[in-house]
Motif scaffolding. Sequence first.
Motif, PDB file in Angstrom:
ATOM      1  N   UNK A 176      -4.498   8.015   1.232  1.00  0.00           N
ATOM      2  CA  UNK A 176      -3.722   6.575   0.540  1.00  0.00           C
ATOM      3  C   UNK A 176      -2.518   6.618   0.288  1.00  0.00           C
ATOM      4  N   UNK A 177      -1.837   7.442  -0.423  1.00  0.00           N
ATOM      5  CA  UNK A 177      -0.005   6.989  -1.445  1.00  0.00           C
ATOM      6  C   UNK A 177       0.514   7.441   0.349  1.00  0.00           C
ATOM      7  N   UNK A 178       0.098   7.591   1.344  1.00  0.00           N
ATOM      8  CA  UNK A 178       1.515   7.395   2.267  1.00  0.00           C
ATOM      9  C   UNK A 178       0.889   6.087   2.454  1.00  0.00           C
ATOM     10  N   UNK A 179       0.458   5.533   3.379  1.00  0.00           N
ATOM     11  CA  UNK A 179       0.100   4.116   3.429  1.00  0.00           C
ATOM     12  C   UNK A 179       0.844   2.901   2.710  1.00  0.00           C
ATOM     13  N   UNK A 180       1.442   3.068   1.851  1.00  0.00           N
ATOM     14  CA  UNK A 180       1.835   1.468   0.649  1.00  0.00           C
ATOM     15  C   UNK A 180       3.683   2.593   1.292  1.00  0.00           C
ATOM     16  N   UNK A 181       3.951   3.677   1.199  1.00  0.00           N
ATOM     17  CA  UNK A 181       4.921   4.629   1.749  1.00  0.00           C
ATOM     18  C   UNK A 181       5.752   4.064   2.441  1.00  0.00           C
ATOM     19  N   UNK A 182       4.793   3.931   4.093  1.00  0.00           N
ATOM     20  CA  UNK A 182       5.246   3.496   5.090  1.00  0.00           C
ATOM     21  C   UNK A 182       5.900   2.619   5.860  1.00  0.00           C
ATOM     22  N   UNK A 183       4.140   1.432   4.894  1.00  0.00           N
ATOM     23  CA  UNK A 183       4.782  -0.228   4.804  1.00  0.00           C
ATOM     24  C   UNK A 183       6.349  -0.206   4.379  1.00  0.00           C
ATOM     25  N   UNK A 184       6.577   0.191   3.353  1.00  0.00           N
ATOM     26  CA  UNK A 184       7.352  -0.180   2.824  1.00  0.00           C
ATOM     27  C   UNK A 184       8.496   0.644   3.630  1.00  0.00           C
TER      28      UNK A 184
END
Length: 173
Positions: A13-21
Amino acid sequence: MSPATIFTIQLVLGYVPWLLILGTYVLPKLKSMDHFQVQRAIATLHSFRFFGLVFILPGVVGPDLPAGFAPSAAYGDFITGVLAMVALQAVRVRPLFWLFVVAFNVVGTADLIINYYHGVQLGLPDRAGALAAAYWVPILYVPALMITHVLAFYLLARPQPKTAEIIAGGLAS
């Protein structure tokens, strides 16, 4: 939930917010920049990878951190960070800059992949608490690093628009 399950969920899930940003804020800005400026920004982020030495700092990580994980993670990050800093110092000599951009991205990506592999092989998810104060590094920092490596390779593989090549050529003179 087991520590391994929590660690794995947080890692993924650490990838999800970075991809959204990236999609919401970063990519629109990067589209207005030439490849050189984008690679320079990526190198700046990766120049902080000296921070990976935290994995070999007693008192920051726990004594139960797998011994085979810490040195590889620490020195791979350190080397990548130094290469990124050298790339930033070489901005006036474009061929040298591009050489170090490729170098820090190849070394940095290999480092992250090797660390994922070593982490799994050494049972790090089961002992994730041994990361202690460095726990946030693989959860928050590593996804941003991996995503920017992928972006860097994508941009390196794409040809620059003619106007950007003309501008870059004019600045190099």
